[in-house]
Design a protein around this motif. Structure first.
Motif, PDB file in Angstrom:
ATOM      1  N   GLN A 242      48.661  64.346   3.555  1.00  0.00           N
ATOM      2  CA  GLN A 242      48.474  65.759   3.863  1.00  0.00           C
ATOM      3  C   GLN A 242      49.773  66.400   4.351  1.00  0.00           C
ATOM      4  N   ALA A 243      50.533  65.677   5.175  1.00  0.00           N
ATOM      5  CA  ALA A 243      51.798  66.200   5.702  1.00  0.00           C
ATOM      6  C   ALA A 243      52.810  66.445   4.579  1.00  0.00           C
ATOM      7  N   ILE A 244      52.877  65.534   3.605  1.00  0.00           N
ATOM      8  CA  ILE A 244      53.802  65.685   2.470  1.00  0.00           C
ATOM      9  C   ILE A 244      53.452  66.951   1.683  1.00  0.00           C
ATOM     10  N   ALA A 245      52.165  67.115   1.360  1.00  0.00           N
ATOM     11  CA  ALA A 245      51.729  68.268   0.573  1.00  0.00           C
ATOM     12  C   ALA A 245      51.959  69.580   1.322  1.00  0.00           C
ATOM     13  N   LYS A 246      51.562  69.622   2.594  1.00  0.00           N
ATOM     14  CA  LYS A 246      51.703  70.855   3.374  1.00  0.00           C
ATOM     15  C   LYS A 246      53.162  71.218   3.622  1.00  0.00           C
ATOM     16  N   SER A 247      54.026  70.199   3.763  1.00  0.00           N
ATOM     17  CA  SER A 247      55.451  70.486   4.002  1.00  0.00           C
ATOM     18  C   SER A 247      56.094  71.141   2.788  1.00  0.00           C
ATOM     19  N   LEU A 248      55.738  70.665   1.587  1.00  0.00           N
ATOM     20  CA  LEU A 248      56.301  71.269   0.380  1.00  0.00           C
ATOM     21  C   LEU A 248      55.782  72.694   0.184  1.00  0.00           C
ATOM     22  N   ILE A 249      54.500  72.907   0.476  1.00  0.00           N
ATOM     23  CA  ILE A 249      53.922  74.257   0.375  1.00  0.00           C
ATOM     24  C   ILE A 249      54.635  75.202   1.340  1.00  0.00           C
ATOM     25  N   ALA A 250      54.820  74.766   2.591  1.00  0.00           N
ATOM     26  CA  ALA A 250      55.480  75.598   3.605  1.00  0.00           C
ATOM     27  C   ALA A 250      56.937  75.876   3.239  1.00  0.00           C
ATOM     28  N   TYR A 251      57.630  74.865   2.695  1.00  0.00           N
ATOM     29  CA  TYR A 251      59.031  75.027   2.292  1.00  0.00           C
ATOM     30  C   TYR A 251      59.153  76.057   1.172  1.00  0.00           C
ATOM     31  N   TYR A 252      58.296  75.941   0.164  1.00  0.00           N
ATOM     32  CA  TYR A 252      58.329  76.891  -0.960  1.00  0.00           C
ATOM     33  C   TYR A 252      57.968  78.299  -0.500  1.00  0.00           C
ATOM     34  N   GLN A 253      57.024  78.408   0.439  1.00  0.00           N
ATOM     35  CA  GLN A 253      56.642  79.734   0.938  1.00  0.00           C
ATOM     36  C   GLN A 253      57.791  80.391   1.701  1.00  0.00           C
ATOM     37  N   LYS A 254      58.485  79.599   2.502  1.00  0.00           N
ATOM     38  CA  LYS A 254      59.520  80.153   3.377  1.00  0.00           C
ATOM     39  C   LYS A 254      60.848  80.390   2.656  1.00  0.00           C
ATOM     40  N   TYR A 255      61.233  79.483   1.763  1.00  0.00           N
ATOM     41  CA  TYR A 255      62.580  79.550   1.185  1.00  0.00           C
ATOM     42  C   TYR A 255      62.644  79.828  -0.314  1.00  0.00           C
ATOM     43  N   ILE A 256      61.582  79.613  -1.067  1.00  0.00           N
ATOM     44  CA  ILE A 256      61.630  79.869  -2.517  1.00  0.00           C
ATOM     45  C   ILE A 256      60.898  81.187  -2.803  1.00  0.00           C
TER      46      ILE A 256
ATOM     47  N   GLU B 167      67.764  75.072   6.299  1.00  0.00           N
ATOM     48  CA  GLU B 167      66.462  75.358   5.705  1.00  0.00           C
ATOM     49  C   GLU B 167      65.503  74.217   6.036  1.00  0.00           C
ATOM     50  N   VAL B 168      64.822  74.346   7.173  1.00  0.00           N
ATOM     51  CA  VAL B 168      63.953  73.288   7.678  1.00  0.00           C
ATOM     52  C   VAL B 168      62.563  73.836   7.951  1.00  0.00           C
ATOM     53  N   VAL B 169      61.543  73.063   7.573  1.00  0.00           N
ATOM     54  CA  VAL B 169      60.155  73.394   7.860  1.00  0.00           C
ATOM     55  C   VAL B 169      59.508  72.170   8.492  1.00  0.00           C
ATOM     56  N   GLN B 170      58.737  72.387   9.559  1.00  0.00           N
ATOM     57  CA  GLN B 170      58.027  71.286  10.204  1.00  0.00           C
ATOM     58  C   GLN B 170      56.525  71.564  10.162  1.00  0.00           C
ATOM     59  N   VAL B 171      55.767  70.637   9.600  1.00  0.00           N
ATOM     60  CA  VAL B 171      54.308  70.765   9.520  1.00  0.00           C
ATOM     61  C   VAL B 171      53.664  69.434   9.918  1.00  0.00           C
ATOM     62  N   PHE B 172      52.345  69.453  10.083  1.00  0.00           N
ATOM     63  CA  PHE B 172      51.644  68.215  10.422  1.00  0.00           C
ATOM     64  C   PHE B 172      50.431  68.026   9.523  1.00  0.00           C
ATOM     65  N   GLY B 173      50.043  66.768   9.381  1.00  0.00           N
ATOM     66  CA  GLY B 173      48.823  66.411   8.675  1.00  0.00           C
ATOM     67  C   GLY B 173      47.978  65.580   9.621  1.00  0.00           C
ATOM     68  N   ARG B 174      46.664  65.801   9.589  1.00  0.00           N
ATOM     69  CA  ARG B 174      45.787  65.063  10.497  1.00  0.00           C
ATOM     70  C   ARG B 174      44.602  64.458   9.760  1.00  0.00           C
ATOM     71  N   LYS B 175      44.175  63.297  10.250  1.00  0.00           N
ATOM     72  CA  LYS B 175      42.936  62.668   9.802  1.00  0.00           C
ATOM     73  C   LYS B 175      42.436  61.844  10.971  1.00  0.00           C
ATOM     74  N   LYS B 176      41.259  62.186  11.478  1.00  0.00           N
ATOM     75  CA  LYS B 176      40.675  61.536  12.654  1.00  0.00           C
ATOM     76  C   LYS B 176      41.671  61.563  13.815  1.00  0.00           C
ATOM     77  N   LYS B 177      42.120  60.403  14.296  1.00  0.00           N
ATOM     78  CA  LYS B 177      43.055  60.369  15.434  1.00  0.00           C
ATOM     79  C   LYS B 177      44.522  60.276  14.998  1.00  0.00           C
ATOM     80  N   ALA B 178      44.770  60.134  13.704  1.00  0.00           N
ATOM     81  CA  ALA B 178      46.139  59.993  13.194  1.00  0.00           C
ATOM     82  C   ALA B 178      46.784  61.358  12.993  1.00  0.00           C
TER      83      ALA B 178
END
Length: 162
Positions: free
Chosen positions: A102-116, A24-35
């Motif tokens: 942003q990556a932490i928040a989006k990863s938990l949202i994606a995980y809950y959407q996909k597996y919970i 049960e793995v989800v990969q997402v990204f968070g961006r701000k400017k060049k980071a």
């Protein structure tokens, strides 16, 4: 070496339900400017790591609270069932912190959407967006390119007639 099966002593053997839970793995990204921060969220014991180091060691210390915002808003119980590993590259230290957040928040949202379930995902998303929209939605502002005839994107060289 005589047997056909070679079992590594360090790795536990995954069978049946354990193998399914680990996948049960989800990969997402968070961006701000060049980071850019890439978060891999998987079923686990609540470990949060940034570039291989524990999240408590994130520098600079003044912005460390920003990284913990999604965890504090949603409560540690939601993060206790998942491990999140984050790789962050590019940008300055402030934009890296915002990308990690942003990556932490989006990863938990994606995980809950996909597996919970969708309802708990919507609840999590609503809590985060009510606090700060940029935790979930990326900031579209980018650095403007320099043009000729001046020292920066908008500033022009001073005009002189004699």
């Amino acid at each position: 070496f005589g047997s056909s099966q070679h079992v590594c002593q360090d790795q536990p053997i995954l069978t049946g339900a354990m193998a399914d839970a680990k996948s049960e793995v989800v990969q997402v990204f968070g961006r701000k400017k060049k980071a850019t921060a890439v978060a891999i969220c998987r079923t686990g014991q609540g470990v949060l790591r940034v570039n291989g180091n524990h999240i408590d060691t994130v520098q600079p210390e003044l912005l460390r609270a920003k990284v913990f915002e999604p965890v504090l808003l949603l409560g540690a119980d939601r993060y206790s069932k998942v491990d999140i590993r984050i790789r962050v590259r590019g940008g300055g230290f402030t934009s890296q912190i915002y990308a990690i957040r942003q990556a932490i928040a989006k990863s938990l949202i994606a995980y809950y959407q996909k597996y919970i379930d969708e309802a708990s995902k919507k609840e999590i998303r609503d809590i985060l967006v009510a606090y700060d929209k940029s935790i979930v939605i990326s900031d579209p502002r980018r650095c403007e390119a320099k043009k000729f005839g001046g020292r920066s994107a908008r500033a022009r060289f001073q005009k002189s007639y004699r």
